[in-house]
Scaffold this active site. Structure first.
Site, mmCIF file in Angstrom:
data_model
loop_
_atom_site.group_PDB
_atom_site.id
_atom_site.type_symbol
_atom_site.label_atom_id
_atom_site.label_comp_id
_atom_site.label_asym_id
_atom_site.label_seq_id
_atom_site.Cartn_x
_atom_site.Cartn_y
_atom_site.Cartn_z
ATOM 1 N N LYS A 1 0.869 -1.193 0.000
ATOM 2 C CA LYS A 1 0.000 0.000 0.000
ATOM 3 C C LYS A 1 0.892 1.224 0.000
ATOM 4 O O LYS A 1 2.027 1.184 0.485
ATOM 5 C CB LYS A 1 -0.869 0.014 1.262
ATOM 6 C CG LYS A 1 -2.110 0.852 1.125
ATOM 7 C CD LYS A 1 -3.234 0.069 0.469
ATOM 8 C CE LYS A 1 -4.433 0.919 0.171
ATOM 9 N NZ LYS A 1 -5.577 0.100 -0.259
ATOM 10 N N ASP B 1 -7.046 4.314 -4.512
ATOM 11 C CA ASP B 1 -7.701 4.176 -3.203
ATOM 12 C C ASP B 1 -8.326 5.556 -2.939
ATOM 13 O O ASP B 1 -8.551 6.318 -3.896
ATOM 14 C CB ASP B 1 -6.689 3.760 -2.123
ATOM 15 C CG ASP B 1 -7.360 3.281 -0.832
ATOM 16 O OD1 ASP B 1 -7.783 2.117 -0.770
ATOM 17 O OD2 ASP B 1 -7.477 4.070 0.127
HETATM 18 P P1 NDP Z 1 -12.961 7.778 -2.892
HETATM 19 O O1 NDP Z 1 -11.906 8.770 -2.688
HETATM 20 O O2 NDP Z 1 -13.517 7.546 -4.239
HETATM 21 O O3 NDP Z 1 -14.202 8.083 -1.928
HETATM 22 C C1 NDP Z 1 -14.035 8.176 -0.553
HETATM 23 C C2 NDP Z 1 -15.365 8.517 0.082
HETATM 24 O O4 NDP Z 1 -15.249 8.395 1.496
HETATM 25 C C3 NDP Z 1 -15.790 9.958 -0.177
HETATM 26 O O5 NDP Z 1 -17.185 10.037 -0.165
HETATM 27 C C4 NDP Z 1 -15.169 10.690 1.012
HETATM 28 O O6 NDP Z 1 -15.814 11.904 1.338
HETATM 29 C C5 NDP Z 1 -15.376 9.672 2.122
HETATM 30 N N1 NDP Z 1 -14.323 9.832 3.140
HETATM 31 C C6 NDP Z 1 -12.991 9.723 2.956
HETATM 32 N N2 NDP Z 1 -12.319 9.967 4.090
HETATM 33 C C7 NDP Z 1 -13.258 10.236 5.000
HETATM 34 C C8 NDP Z 1 -13.209 10.578 6.369
HETATM 35 N N3 NDP Z 1 -12.026 10.678 7.028
HETATM 36 N N4 NDP Z 1 -14.376 10.774 7.021
HETATM 37 C C9 NDP Z 1 -15.568 10.669 6.376
HETATM 38 N N5 NDP Z 1 -15.673 10.363 5.062
HETATM 39 C C10 NDP Z 1 -14.536 10.156 4.400
HETATM 40 O O7 NDP Z 1 -12.381 6.403 -2.289
HETATM 41 P P2 NDP Z 1 -12.851 4.892 -2.546
HETATM 42 O O8 NDP Z 1 -14.318 4.839 -2.754
HETATM 43 O O9 NDP Z 1 -11.950 4.316 -3.551
HETATM 44 O O10 NDP Z 1 -12.475 4.230 -1.138
HETATM 45 C C11 NDP Z 1 -13.407 4.151 -0.075
HETATM 46 C C12 NDP Z 1 -12.955 3.057 0.887
HETATM 47 O O11 NDP Z 1 -12.919 1.806 0.200
HETATM 48 C C13 NDP Z 1 -11.563 3.239 1.482
HETATM 49 O O12 NDP Z 1 -11.556 2.690 2.785
HETATM 50 C C14 NDP Z 1 -10.696 2.381 0.581
HETATM 51 O O13 NDP Z 1 -9.523 1.954 1.244
HETATM 52 C C15 NDP Z 1 -11.629 1.208 0.327
HETATM 53 N N6 NDP Z 1 -11.366 0.391 -0.849
HETATM 54 C C16 NDP Z 1 -11.256 0.947 -2.084
HETATM 55 C C17 NDP Z 1 -11.079 0.140 -3.184
HETATM 56 C C18 NDP Z 1 -11.042 0.677 -4.570
HETATM 57 O O14 NDP Z 1 -10.972 -0.104 -5.500
HETATM 58 N N7 NDP Z 1 -11.119 1.980 -4.779
HETATM 59 C C19 NDP Z 1 -10.914 -1.313 -3.042
HETATM 60 C C20 NDP Z 1 -11.117 -1.793 -1.696
HETATM 61 C C21 NDP Z 1 -11.313 -0.957 -0.667
HETATM 62 P P3 NDP Z 1 -15.116 13.296 0.932
HETATM 63 O O15 NDP Z 1 -15.285 13.422 -0.538
HETATM 64 O O16 NDP Z 1 -15.855 14.306 1.713
HETATM 65 O O17 NDP Z 1 -13.673 13.178 1.342
HETATM 66 O O1 2IT Z 2 -7.951 -1.578 -0.735
HETATM 67 C C1 2IT Z 2 -7.903 -2.059 -1.888
HETATM 68 O O2 2IT Z 2 -8.042 -3.264 -2.086
HETATM 69 C C2 2IT Z 2 -7.685 -1.151 -3.017
HETATM 70 N N1 2IT Z 2 -7.603 0.063 -2.813
HETATM 71 C C3 2IT Z 2 -7.520 -1.689 -4.406
HETATM 72 C C4 2IT Z 2 -6.118 -2.127 -4.652
HETATM 73 C C5 2IT Z 2 -5.803 -2.554 -6.054
HETATM 74 O O3 2IT Z 2 -4.623 -2.865 -6.264
HETATM 75 O O4 2IT Z 2 -6.673 -2.603 -6.919
#
Ligand code: NDP
Ligand code: 2IT
Length: 448
Positions: free
Chosen positions: A129, A169
């Site tokens: 990561k 992420d």
């Molecule tokens: P994005 O940046 O696309 O979206 C993040 C969302 O979460 C936004 O709505 C944001 O609001 C909110 N958010 C972020 N930080 C905070 C905080 N400290 N408090 C409250 N709300 C918060 O990220 P992703 O959708 O990609 O990721 C979301 C989660 O999923 C994370 O935990 C990530 O690690 C996990 N994840 C992502 C994957 C992926 O493929 N993208 C795969 C597996 C897990 P705002 O816009 O106001 O910041």
């Molecule tokens: O938390 C996660 O699994 C991710 N942000 C996706 C990682 C990836 O390599 O697609």
């Protein structure tokens, strides 16, 4: 819950003593070591050969300076990280997070969890990561581009398609991956699958954008079905409104659920008629505006300040898809009181340990992130396969593979829990199943 193995208890103490200022990392390690106690009791060679000790220490931690210039000509210096956690079963693989809260503890917990998650997908990917405390919010396109280029000016030395393959992420989506990939290509003069989540015109995989949210719903659907329940007709609450939340909302609705609430870090919206996803996508993906806008444009929808209030909204299924520790005990109690029967984690470690205990004790079905959000990285691994073949599959082919991976993953985690006398405990099952493949590979190599 305490760790029911003396050696692992001592190991937990050593982890804390070595890096006392890393609470998120301690939290992630404690959960895994608690689950692994029955495995350690049954297979003492894993302790004797040092596998457990190696597992909690990253193979390599890279920490670097990222200087960049804003549009007014001022210089800023952020900190970049890449933590290459474990390469026992494949090249390091995991996302990059750009958010002001990023620090070593957060990247370490994410890299640690990624190792088990990636193992659970059944695909050959190790765990890593990275990220930065850079905040993309409020920055111009040019500023984001310059930051990404500077970040890659250092990172390119340590990654490669067979070494370490980053992705997105929080705060890193298709736009950032484009700038990062472009800079890698310039520096190395090679076109390889060194990043995933790429644009569709330059090596990205169809269905990668949808994969984490869709995969979360496929996993949840399996879990619900085993308990005689389904999405059909259920009210669903989803925190966040980013990549994961958006496509979880899309698939939950396709499976018959009614998504009534979503959020961002400022507040949440409640829409009793079910979220209008086209409007949500327009506001969040195209305009990059705040979720408050949704209530302003959608008749009947309400906006509430503060994001933790979302757990008070009555629902049968809750999908936390924003960030770590966003679902505290108070939220879990409200969900239980309102008749919620399933919580499935889309974000990484969104549920606090106390909230998780309360939900499990109340008999709420609980899907842990390592298993339920593995669909994103699984399709990333499929993107790597397609890049190696210099060939691409259709959306339907990738989506079908994702469905199969998430269904197998559910059954593997469920079976592992049963085998160790913990039937129905998917937290333990996922940790055990993810661990065994990595541990057996580490043993096969001979230490270290
Ligand atoms: P994005 O940046 O696309 O979206 C993040 C969302 O979460 C936004 O709505 C944001 O609001 C909110 N958010 C972020 N930080 C905070 C905080 N400290 N408090 C409250 N709300 C918060 O990220 P992703 O959708 O990609 O990721 C979301 C989660 O999923 C994370 O935990 C990530 O690690 C996990 N994840 C992502 C994957 C992926 O493929 N993208 C795969 C597996 C897990 P705002 O816009 O106001 O910041
Ligand atoms: O938390 C996660 O699994 C991710 N942000 C996706 C990682 C990836 O390599 O697609």
């Amino acid at each position: 819950m305490s760790i029911q193995n003396e050696y692992l208890n001592g190991l937990m103490e050593r982890v804390i003593k070595r890096d006392p200022a890393e609470p998120e990392f301690h939290q992630a390690v404690r959960e895994v070591l608690t689950s692994l106690a029955p495995v350690a009791n049954a297979r003492p060679e894993l302790i004797k050969e040092g596998v457990m000790d190696c597992l909690v220490e990253p193979e390599r931690t890279i920490k670097f300076r990222v200087p960049w210039e804003d549009d007014q000509g001022n210089i800023h210096v952020n900190r970049g990280y890449r933590i290459q956690f474990n390469s026992a079963i494949g090249p390091y693989k995991g996302g990059l997070r750009f958010h002001p809260s990023v620090n070593e503890s957060i990247i370490k917990f994410l890299g640690f969890e990624q190792t088990f998650k990636n193992s659970l997908t059944g695909l050959p990917i190790g765990g890593g990561k990275g990220g930065s405390d850079f905040d993309p919010k409020g920055k111009s396109e040019a500023e984001v581009m310059r930051f990404c280029q500077s970040f890659m000016n250092e990172l390119f030395k340590y990654i490669g398609p067979d070494t370490d393959v980053p992705a997105g992420d929080i705060g890193v989506g298709a736009r950032e991956i484009g700038y990062l990939f472009g800079q890698y290509k310039r520096l190395r003069n090679e076109f390889t699958g060194v990043l995933t989540g790429k644009g569709l015109t330059y090596g990205g995989s169809l269905a990668r954008k949808e994969a984490t949210g869709y995969g979360l719903c496929y996993f949840t659907d399996n879990m619900l079905r085993d308990a005689g329940k389904s999405f059909d007709g259920a009210a669903v609450v989803i925190s966040g409104s980013g990549n994961v939340a958006t496509y979880a909302c899309e698939k939950a609705a396709q499976l018959g659920g009614r998504v009534v609430a979503m959020s961002d870090s400022n507040g949440y919206i409640y829409d009793k008629d079910g979220i209008d996803l086209n409007l949500m996508k327009e506001i969040k993906e195209v305009e990059r505006a705040r979720i408050k806008e949704y209530a302003a444009r959608r008749p009947g929808a309400e906006y509430h300040e503060g994001c933790t209030g979302i757990w008070q909204v009555p629902c049968q299924i809750a999908l936390p898809c924003a960030t770590q520790n966003e679902l505290p005990l108070e939220g879990a109690k409200a969900l239980i009181k309102n008749g919620c029967f399933a919580v499935a984690e889309g974000a990484n470690m969104p549920t606090t340990p106390e909230a998780m205990d309360a939900l499990q004790e109340a008999g709420v079905l609980f899907a842990p992130a390592k298993a339920s959000n593995a669909g994103g990285v699984a399709v990333s691994a499929l993107e790597m396969s397609q890049n190696s073949m210099r060939f691409s599959w259709t959306f339907e082919e990738v989506d079908q593979r994702l469905l199969t991976i998430m269904t197998d993953l559910y059954h593997n985690a469920s079976r592992a829990a049963e085998q160790y006398g913990l039937a129905g405990n998917l937290v333990a099952g996922a940790n055990i199943a993810g661990f065994l493949k990595v541990a057996d590979s580490m043993l096969a190599y001979g230490l270290v």
